[in-house]
Design an enzyme around this catalytic site. Structure first.
Site, PDB file in Angstrom:
ATOM      1  N   SER A 239       5.607  -6.893   4.131  1.00 61.17           N
ATOM      2  CA  SER A 239       6.147  -7.361   5.498  1.00 61.17           C
ATOM      3  C   SER A 239       6.852  -8.745   5.372  1.00 61.17           C
ATOM      4  O   SER A 239       6.712  -9.627   4.606  1.00 61.17           O
ATOM      5  CB  SER A 239       5.252  -7.350   6.584  1.00 61.17           C
ATOM      6  OG  SER A 239       4.295  -8.592   6.187  1.00 61.17           O
TER       7      SER A 239
ATOM      8  N   GLU B 180      -5.406  -3.703  -1.301  1.00 56.88           N
ATOM      9  CA  GLU B 180      -6.553  -3.353  -1.440  1.00 56.88           C
ATOM     10  C   GLU B 180      -6.758  -2.072  -0.739  1.00 56.88           C
ATOM     11  O   GLU B 180      -8.071  -1.536  -0.961  1.00 56.88           O
ATOM     12  CB  GLU B 180      -7.350  -4.644  -0.961  1.00 56.88           C
ATOM     13  CG  GLU B 180      -7.012  -4.890   0.560  1.00 56.88           C
ATOM     14  CD  GLU B 180      -6.083  -6.112   0.566  1.00 56.88           C
ATOM     15  OE1 GLU B 180      -6.210  -6.983   1.483  1.00 56.88           O
ATOM     16  OE2 GLU B 180      -5.144  -6.283  -0.335  1.00 56.88           O
TER      17      GLU B 180
ATOM     18  N   GLU C 204       9.358  -3.976  13.354  1.00 63.06           N
ATOM     19  CA  GLU C 204       9.160  -2.959  12.323  1.00 63.06           C
ATOM     20  C   GLU C 204       7.696  -2.201  12.700  1.00 63.06           C
ATOM     21  O   GLU C 204       6.911  -2.684  12.469  1.00 63.06           O
ATOM     22  CB  GLU C 204       8.980  -3.315  11.143  1.00 63.06           C
ATOM     23  CG  GLU C 204       9.015  -2.476   9.961  1.00 63.06           C
ATOM     24  CD  GLU C 204       8.754  -3.130   8.544  1.00 63.06           C
ATOM     25  OE1 GLU C 204       9.333  -2.345   7.497  1.00 63.06           O
ATOM     26  OE2 GLU C 204       8.436  -4.083   8.240  1.00 63.06           O
TER      27      GLU C 204
ATOM     28  N   PHE D 221       0.705  -1.429  -0.060  1.00 61.00           N
ATOM     29  CA  PHE D 221      -0.046  -0.009   0.030  1.00 61.00           C
ATOM     30  C   PHE D 221       0.866   1.277  -0.011  1.00 61.00           C
ATOM     31  O   PHE D 221       0.468   2.365  -0.359  1.00 61.00           O
ATOM     32  CB  PHE D 221      -0.841   0.012   1.146  1.00 61.00           C
ATOM     33  CG  PHE D 221      -0.371   0.261   2.508  1.00 61.00           C
ATOM     34  CD1 PHE D 221       0.391   1.378   3.024  1.00 61.00           C
ATOM     35  CD2 PHE D 221      -0.093  -0.895   3.110  1.00 61.00           C
ATOM     36  CE1 PHE D 221       0.821   1.710   3.997  1.00 61.00           C
ATOM     37  CE2 PHE D 221       0.701  -0.641   4.685  1.00 61.00           C
ATOM     38  CZ  PHE D 221       1.142   0.696   5.043  1.00 61.00           C
TER      39      PHE D 221
ATOM     40  N   CYS E 246       9.761   1.339   3.517  1.00 64.18           N
ATOM     41  CA  CYS E 246      10.607   0.186   4.091  1.00 64.18           C
ATOM     42  C   CYS E 246      12.097   0.723   3.978  1.00 64.18           C
ATOM     43  O   CYS E 246      12.880  -0.096   4.719  1.00 64.18           O
ATOM     44  CB  CYS E 246      10.387  -1.042   3.009  1.00 64.18           C
ATOM     45  SG  CYS E 246      11.480  -0.621   1.223  1.00 64.18           S
TER      46      CYS E 246
ATOM     47  N   LYS F 239      -1.238  -7.277  -8.772  1.00 61.18           N
ATOM     48  CA  LYS F 239      -2.111  -7.309  -7.588  1.00 61.18           C
ATOM     49  C   LYS F 239      -1.812  -6.148  -6.730  1.00 61.18           C
ATOM     50  O   LYS F 239      -1.076  -6.471  -5.877  1.00 61.18           O
ATOM     51  CB  LYS F 239      -2.074  -8.806  -6.890  1.00 61.18           C
ATOM     52  CG  LYS F 239      -3.435  -9.445  -6.129  1.00 61.18           C
ATOM     53  CD  LYS F 239      -3.782  -8.216  -5.192  1.00 61.18           C
ATOM     54  CE  LYS F 239      -3.019  -8.466  -3.720  1.00 61.18           C
ATOM     55  NZ  LYS F 239      -3.754  -7.326  -2.667  1.00 61.18           N
TER      56      LYS F 239
END
Length: 501
Positions: free
Chosen positions: A231, A181, A386, A154, A286, A178
């Site tokens: 993740s 969402e 994290e 995202f 990240c 993909k």
């Protein structure tokens, strides 16, 4: 129909929107207001297979399209993206929440990979050896794999997909993207742009959904490779499941990025860098610096300078004159805030509390301002986990060796940085630190597109990094062809092993 006219965000297949037949959907919110702005379709297995099989049907023709025509299409996409990048940035801000200038920067960094992919004829050309043996020539070539899947996060709904699909498409593969969402609309906007650029139907497809869609990409026989960013627990799952089905997988996972500040560093420049790298995009990167390692007696002064700068950050709606936007969802905001709660309980000193922020945005926005924790120790959850939010932890050590040991003991190895004016110390650090991407007085060492992006240890599963030469090799496979043309009179039986003479 333009994305802005759609209430439901669906799939994209054969160069047109596809609503899907699952009946499943999830809400998409504007993080700055908390309002539901649209819903996104969640594919079931049948929807997923329809999209994948469209990509499989398109592959043979696209593979056999000349390099010149493929590159021309990628270049047209590049030109259209450059002309309309503000539209894409607005979509990103509306669903992720980052400020518009940050969203434009995301698009620009993705554009670098598009431009890199325009050089694909040079990047995949093979070698040729004439008369390698008597009357024998040998040459090599690289060919596309087929259908490739991209599972994007995202936090960078445009840049991360662009790390992969420009190279994959230019090399002759077909793509199923993909998206997350939580931020699904950028993918459809890019799909429309590809169609406008003249990309044939079925070459670039979008599959909206959740775990059902991901699992189908990881198991469907037509999908040859999958690129994933997310993740670490999910990256481990994606790598294990994809490879168990015989696929190539590059799964980029989480991070705990350290920035070491040595006593000889310029503390003003270092403090600027810590704030920029720790709180940009609300820490949802990240490559964000989340752990500052202050070496020696400079710690008090450094913390003071960081705190002064962080207090000046304007948190609010990304479409306004602000520096930092909201977090992506209410649940994620609450999760990040819970780490601040636990840090206090575990003994960290709360220098700046983002839970108390007054934001320039909607009352129900997902707000959490810059947070600064001092006297953090390696056993605290704010360090071990994290957090993926605007929480900057300061750890104090006595020496360079102690700082290095701290970083190398961490299970993540994505990015790190050192701030110093000592060239010898910097050179030693880049050699000794066990991390994949290193910055010397650079807080976010994201490589340019012609180098490859990726970490070490639990930050990467698979052997191949994103974009650059490694990205080209991931989306292609090599062949070596040995050729000899002989007259019939030169025939005869010889069962011995061929020798080069």
């Amino acid at each position: 129909m333009a994305i802005s006219d759609l209430r439901r965000v669906g799939h994209w297949v054969d160069n047109k929107a596809f609503a899907g037949n699952s009946g499943r959907a999830a809400a998409v919110t504007n993080p700055a207001t908390g309002a539901v702005t649209r819903e996104v379709a969640l594919a079931h297995v049948a929807d997923s297979r329809e999209v994948i099989e469209s990509a499989a049907a398109a592959f043979p023709a696209w593979r056999d399209t000349s390099l010149a025509k493929r590159v021309a299409t990628v270049f047209r996409f590049r030109e259209l993206l450059n002309q309309r990048k503000e539209e894409l940035a607005e979509i990103i801000t509306g669903e992720h929440g980052k400020v518009l200038s940050d969203a434009l920067g995301e698009v620009a960094r993705g554009q670098e990979v598009v431009e890199f992919a325009c050089g694909i004829p040079h990047l995949i050309k093979g070698g040729f050896s004439e008369n390698a043996s008597s009357s024998v020539d040998v040459h090599s070539t690289r060919q596309p794999l087929g259908v490739v899947g991209i599972v994007a996060p995202f936090n960078f709904p445009a840049m991360v997909p662009m790390w992969f699909f420009p190279i994959a498409i230019a090399a002759g593969n077909t793509v199923v993207l993909k998206p997350s969402e939580k931020a699904p609309s950028a993918a459809l906007w890019m799909a429309e742009l590809w169609a406008e650029a003249g990309l044939p139907a079925g070459v670039f497809n979008v599959l909206q959904g959740d775990k059902i869609a991901v699992d189908e990409l990881l198991s469907h026989r037509a999908v040859k490779a999958v690129s994933f960013v997310g993740s670490t627990p999910v990256a481990q799952y994606v790598y294990a499941k994809g490879t168990s089905h015989g696929k190539r997988v590059q799964a980029l996972g989480g991070a705990k990025n350290h920035a070491v500040v040595l006593p000889d560093a310029d503390l003003d420049l270092a403090a600027d860098a810590m704030v920029n790298a720790g709180f940009g995009s609300a820490g949802e990167r990240c490559m964000a610096v989340s752990a500052v390692v202050a070496v020696g007696a400079l710690a008090d002064s450094l913390v003071t300078k960081i705190a002064a700068r962080a207090r000046a950050i304007r948190t609010g709606d990304g479409t306004r004159n602000t520096d930092m936007g909201p977090l992506v969802t209410a649940a994620h905001r609450d999760r990040v805030a819970s780490y601040v709660d636990r840090a206090e309980q575990e003994g960290a000193q709360l220098v700046l509390d983002g839970r108390q922020v007054t934001a320039d945005g909607g009352r129900d926005g997902f707000w959490l301002g810059p947070t600064l924790l001092d006297h953090v120790t390696p056993d605290m959850s704010c360090y071990t986990d994290e957090i993926f939010g605007p929480v900057l932890s300061v750890l104090r050590v006595d020496s360079y060796d102690e700082a290095l040991e701290l970083i190398n003991a961490n299970p993540y190895g994505n990015g790190t940085a050192i701030f110093t004016n000592d060239g010898g110390a910097a050179r030693r650090f880049q050699n000794e630190v066990e991390v994949g991407m290193i910055g010397i007085n650079v807080p976010i060492p994201v490589p340019m597109a012609y180098y490859s992006f990726g970490g070490w240890k639990n930050s990467l599963f698979g052997d191949t990094h994103a974009h650059g030469t490694e990205g080209v090799h991931f989306f292609t496979r090599g062949k070596v062809v040995t050729t000899r043309w002989r007259a019939p009179r030169d025939g005869g039986l010889n069962l011995g092993f061929p020798q080069t003479v």
